[in-house]
Write an enzyme that holds these catalytic residues in place. Sequence first.
Site, mmCIF file in Angstrom:
data_model
loop_
_atom_site.group_PDB
_atom_site.id
_atom_site.type_symbol
_atom_site.label_atom_id
_atom_site.label_comp_id
_atom_site.label_asym_id
_atom_site.label_seq_id
_atom_site.Cartn_x
_atom_site.Cartn_y
_atom_site.Cartn_z
ATOM 1 N N ASP A 50 0.855 -1.186 0.000
ATOM 2 C CA ASP A 50 0.000 0.000 0.000
ATOM 3 C C ASP A 50 0.893 1.239 0.000
ATOM 4 O OD1 ASP A 50 -3.213 0.342 1.306
ATOM 5 O OD2 ASP A 50 -1.928 2.098 0.969
ATOM 6 N N SER A 53 -1.536 6.383 0.589
ATOM 7 C CA SER A 53 -2.047 7.691 0.162
ATOM 8 C C SER A 53 -3.453 7.922 0.715
ATOM 9 C CB SER A 53 -2.041 7.816 -1.362
ATOM 10 O OG SER A 53 -2.803 6.784 -1.951
ATOM 11 N N ASP A 69 4.559 2.480 -4.142
ATOM 12 C CA ASP A 69 3.642 2.872 -5.205
ATOM 13 C C ASP A 69 3.766 1.828 -6.311
ATOM 14 O OD1 ASP A 69 2.327 3.986 -7.332
ATOM 15 O OD2 ASP A 69 3.533 5.814 -7.428
ATOM 16 N N SER A 136 -14.857 -2.652 -11.470
ATOM 17 C CA SER A 136 -15.915 -1.721 -11.079
ATOM 18 C C SER A 136 -17.072 -1.755 -12.062
ATOM 19 C CB SER A 136 -15.326 -0.307 -11.052
ATOM 20 O OG SER A 136 -16.340 0.649 -10.994
ATOM 21 N N TYR A 160 -11.550 6.641 -15.399
ATOM 22 C CA TYR A 160 -11.534 5.678 -14.287
ATOM 23 C C TYR A 160 -12.070 4.321 -14.753
ATOM 24 C CZ TYR A 160 -13.198 3.062 -10.312
ATOM 25 O OH TYR A 160 -13.463 2.038 -9.442
ATOM 26 N N LYS A 164 -10.085 0.610 -15.366
ATOM 27 C CA LYS A 164 -10.477 -0.673 -14.752
ATOM 28 C C LYS A 164 -10.713 -1.730 -15.831
ATOM 29 C CE LYS A 164 -10.341 0.006 -10.336
ATOM 30 N NZ LYS A 164 -9.483 -0.826 -9.476
ATOM 31 N N ASN A 189 -22.005 -0.013 -5.655
ATOM 32 C CA ASN A 189 -21.709 1.107 -4.749
ATOM 33 C C ASN A 189 -21.383 0.613 -3.340
ATOM 34 O OD1 ASN A 189 -23.120 2.292 -7.124
ATOM 35 N ND2 ASN A 189 -22.773 4.160 -5.972
ATOM 36 N N PHE A 223 -27.906 15.636 -6.266
ATOM 37 C CA PHE A 223 -27.468 16.094 -7.589
ATOM 38 C C PHE A 223 -28.485 15.659 -8.643
ATOM 39 C CE2 PHE A 223 -23.026 15.489 -5.663
ATOM 40 C CZ PHE A 223 -22.929 16.819 -5.291
ATOM 41 N N GLY A 300 -22.041 12.951 -15.972
ATOM 42 C CA GLY A 300 -21.613 11.553 -16.080
ATOM 43 C C GLY A 300 -22.323 10.581 -15.159
HETATM 44 N N1 UDP Z 1 -24.999 12.039 -4.885
HETATM 45 C C1 UDP Z 1 -25.806 13.065 -4.461
HETATM 46 N N2 UDP Z 1 -25.339 13.887 -3.472
HETATM 47 C C2 UDP Z 1 -24.114 13.734 -2.895
HETATM 48 C C3 UDP Z 1 -23.290 12.673 -3.358
HETATM 49 C C4 UDP Z 1 -23.762 11.839 -4.351
HETATM 50 O O1 UDP Z 1 -26.908 13.264 -4.957
HETATM 51 O O2 UDP Z 1 -23.770 14.522 -2.005
HETATM 52 C C5 UDP Z 1 -25.522 11.102 -5.909
HETATM 53 C C6 UDP Z 1 -24.685 11.001 -7.162
HETATM 54 O O3 UDP Z 1 -25.000 12.004 -8.073
HETATM 55 C C7 UDP Z 1 -25.092 9.592 -7.651
HETATM 56 C C8 UDP Z 1 -25.353 8.817 -6.353
HETATM 57 O O4 UDP Z 1 -25.505 9.810 -5.340
HETATM 58 O O5 UDP Z 1 -26.296 9.658 -8.378
HETATM 59 C C9 UDP Z 1 -24.210 7.910 -5.953
HETATM 60 O O6 UDP Z 1 -23.013 8.667 -6.020
HETATM 61 P P1 UDP Z 1 -21.623 8.135 -5.524
HETATM 62 O O7 UDP Z 1 -20.603 9.197 -5.803
HETATM 63 O O8 UDP Z 1 -21.745 7.647 -4.121
HETATM 64 O O9 UDP Z 1 -21.354 6.838 -6.428
HETATM 65 P P2 UDP Z 1 -21.318 6.636 -8.024
HETATM 66 O O10 UDP Z 1 -22.547 5.858 -8.350
HETATM 67 O O11 UDP Z 1 -21.266 7.976 -8.682
HETATM 68 O O12 UDP Z 1 -20.078 5.847 -8.223
#
Ligand code: UDP
Length: 344
Positions: A50, A53, A69, A136, A160, A164, A189, A223, A300
């Site tokens: 590891d 980081s 690394d 992933s 990313y 993967k 997730n 979001f 995205g």
């Molecule tokens: N999300 C949100 N508010 C936050 C963090 C994340 O609405 O403060 C949403 C994000 O847009 C996605 C979902 O939660 O639709 C899961 O996001 P996360 O970054 O945990 O995982 P991802 O699926 O993007 O890898």
Amino acid sequence: MRGRLWLGGNCGGGNRVMGMSIGVTGGAGYIGAHIVRLLERAGHAVVVIDDLSYGYATRAGHAELVQLDLADTAELPRLQAALDGCSAVVHVAGRKQVGESVERPAWYYQQNVGGMANLLLAMEAQGVGRLVFSSSAATYGEPSVGRVREDIDMKPINPYGESKLVGEWLARDAVRAWGLRAVNLRYFNVAGAGWDDLGDPAVLNLIPMVFQKLAAHRQPVIFGDDYPTEDGTCVRDYIHVLDIASAHMIALDYLDGDDRPFDAFNIGTGAGNSVRQVIEMIGEVTGLDVTPEIAPRRAGDPPVLIGEVERINRVFGWKADYDLRSIVDSSWRAWQASPDVGRR
Ligand code: UDP
């Protein structure tokens, strides 16, 4: 250098106990440390590789810790020495921030693909013939189906996910070239904590991001609430980190016993929860006011990403044990209990 750093010796060295010797890259990090703990409880000797980081030396358990690394080719001799005597590697180390990968694509390839390439070189040189690779669901991109099967077209939409996917190809090519046996596990997730001292140290995903807002007496942020889903918010397959770790244990057994040298499996629950549902669950578990603020969509984000888990159920006999309440509840306990949770 911190903690109980181990610079010489190998997997089969003085610490060896019953069972196999396993190398775990990223074993001082959030997911890796859960895998290390399960391996140690099962009687395996573990060497953690590891760069610290994001991880903490204190999380590596009784394992020997080699700080390096993986992507640094000059470290190949130390990497190779660390793997001496190992029968398998669980490769968890990697960069995992989508936004950062869009901003620094070459660095993501250098870290994730370069790290994988160096690891495979070291494994081949040491005759370490089994690999479980942390892949992933980001390798799928924006699938049009509700529940993603492992055999759909892989179309990652950011560096990313691309890095993967290339990692999976590298594993496949090593299988063909020198007889490696490899399993790619495609995480959905990941959240929760198996122990209070092993919560997620980073604030990069929904649950820790909501906790951080609540800790600052601010509203959680959604979001986008205009997605084509039931409540308008994105739906994801949240999987407990202990379920993830247990799938790795089974994958190692599978590589030991089965004839098939190469495979890929989703690790998810097969069910989805919306951002709103997760935030409501956080409200129930914490007893705090979680009235959200609605922000614009984040670039995205696919509307729905859920894993089809029939294959891992059938082949491994594995299925997730934990539900969303356990995930949120264990995350919250770890967030409150541990000084290094949510701090990176
Ligand atoms: N999300 C949100 N508010 C936050 C963090 C994340 O609405 O403060 C949403 C994000 O847009 C996605 C979902 O939660 O639709 C899961 O996001 P996360 O970054 O945990 O995982 P991802 O699926 O993007 O890898």
